[in-house]
Design a protein around this motif. Structure first.
Motif, PDB file in Angstrom:
ATOM      1  N   LEU A  15       0.807  -1.214   0.000  1.00 38.95           N
ATOM      2  CA  LEU A  15       0.000   0.000   0.000  1.00 38.95           C
ATOM      3  C   LEU A  15       0.845   1.270   0.000  1.00 38.95           C
ATOM      4  O   LEU A  15       0.434   2.292  -0.521  1.00 38.95           O
ATOM      5  CB  LEU A  15      -0.935   0.023   1.209  1.00 38.95           C
ATOM      6  N   ILE A  16       2.004   1.189   0.617  1.00 37.30           N
ATOM      7  CA  ILE A  16       2.899   2.341   0.685  1.00 37.30           C
ATOM      8  C   ILE A  16       4.102   2.029  -0.189  1.00 37.30           C
ATOM      9  O   ILE A  16       4.833   1.063   0.054  1.00 37.30           O
ATOM     10  CB  ILE A  16       3.314   2.638   2.135  1.00 37.30           C
ATOM     11  N   ASP A  17       4.288   2.831  -1.227  1.00 40.17           N
ATOM     12  CA  ASP A  17       5.346   2.587  -2.198  1.00 40.17           C
ATOM     13  C   ASP A  17       6.701   2.963  -1.608  1.00 40.17           C
ATOM     14  O   ASP A  17       6.931   4.122  -1.261  1.00 40.17           O
ATOM     15  CB  ASP A  17       5.069   3.392  -3.469  1.00 40.17           C
ATOM     16  N   LEU A  18       7.575   1.976  -1.456  1.00 40.05           N
ATOM     17  CA  LEU A  18       8.903   2.188  -0.888  1.00 40.05           C
ATOM     18  C   LEU A  18       9.969   1.606  -1.804  1.00 40.05           C
ATOM     19  O   LEU A  18       9.746   0.592  -2.455  1.00 40.05           O
ATOM     20  CB  LEU A  18       9.023   1.492   0.474  1.00 40.05           C
ATOM     21  N   THR A  19      11.120   2.242  -1.792  1.00 45.80           N
ATOM     22  CA  THR A  19      12.269   1.667  -2.493  1.00 45.80           C
ATOM     23  C   THR A  19      12.885   0.606  -1.582  1.00 45.80           C
ATOM     24  O   THR A  19      12.600   0.561  -0.375  1.00 45.80           O
ATOM     25  CB  THR A  19      13.329   2.745  -2.797  1.00 45.80           C
ATOM     26  N   ASP A  20      13.739  -0.228  -2.146  1.00 44.89           N
ATOM     27  CA  ASP A  20      14.429  -1.228  -1.326  1.00 44.89           C
ATOM     28  C   ASP A  20      15.268  -0.552  -0.250  1.00 44.89           C
ATOM     29  O   ASP A  20      15.344  -1.022   0.883  1.00 44.89           O
ATOM     30  CB  ASP A  20      15.306  -2.126  -2.193  1.00 44.89           C
TER      31      ASP A  20
END
Length: 107
Positions: A15-20
């Motif tokens: 739901l929350i777009d995060l990078t690695d």
């Protein structure tokens, strides 16, 4: 964990777009907080109640920051902030479980 089996729960995966890198940094922040053995405190709840009812308490924020205590929602917000992906534009000490729930509803 089986005692939570029949209790509704939510999580943000997907739901929350995060990078690695952000994910890694959030986990590092969480581990650092856990190593400090932070705990709950009544002033945290007091600060949330005062904010909710718009009652000014000028020195309460500084006191709470100095104790190192946080409730679960404050900890989540602090980990995301420290990991480079702040969830809110205000002090993490004002984040309630309801705020996190609303954030997931909006995602």
């Amino acid at each position: 964990l089986s005692k939570y089996q029949n209790i509704a729960h939510r999580y943000s995966t997907g739901l929350i777009d995060l990078t690695d890198k952000e994910r890694k940094d959030i986990v590092i922040a969480a581990r650092q907080y856990l190593a400090q053995k932070i705990g709950y405190s009544w002033p945290d709840y007091g600060a949330l109640a005062l904010r909710r009812f718009h009652i000014p308490a000028p020195h309460l924020k500084a006191y709470i920051e100095s104790t190192g205590h946080m409730i679960c929602s404050q900890l989540v917000a602090a980990c995301y902030r420290d990991g480079g992906h702040p969830l809110y534009d205000h002090w993490t000490g004002y984040v309630t479980p309801g705020d996190l729930n609303k954030l997931l509803d909006e995602a």
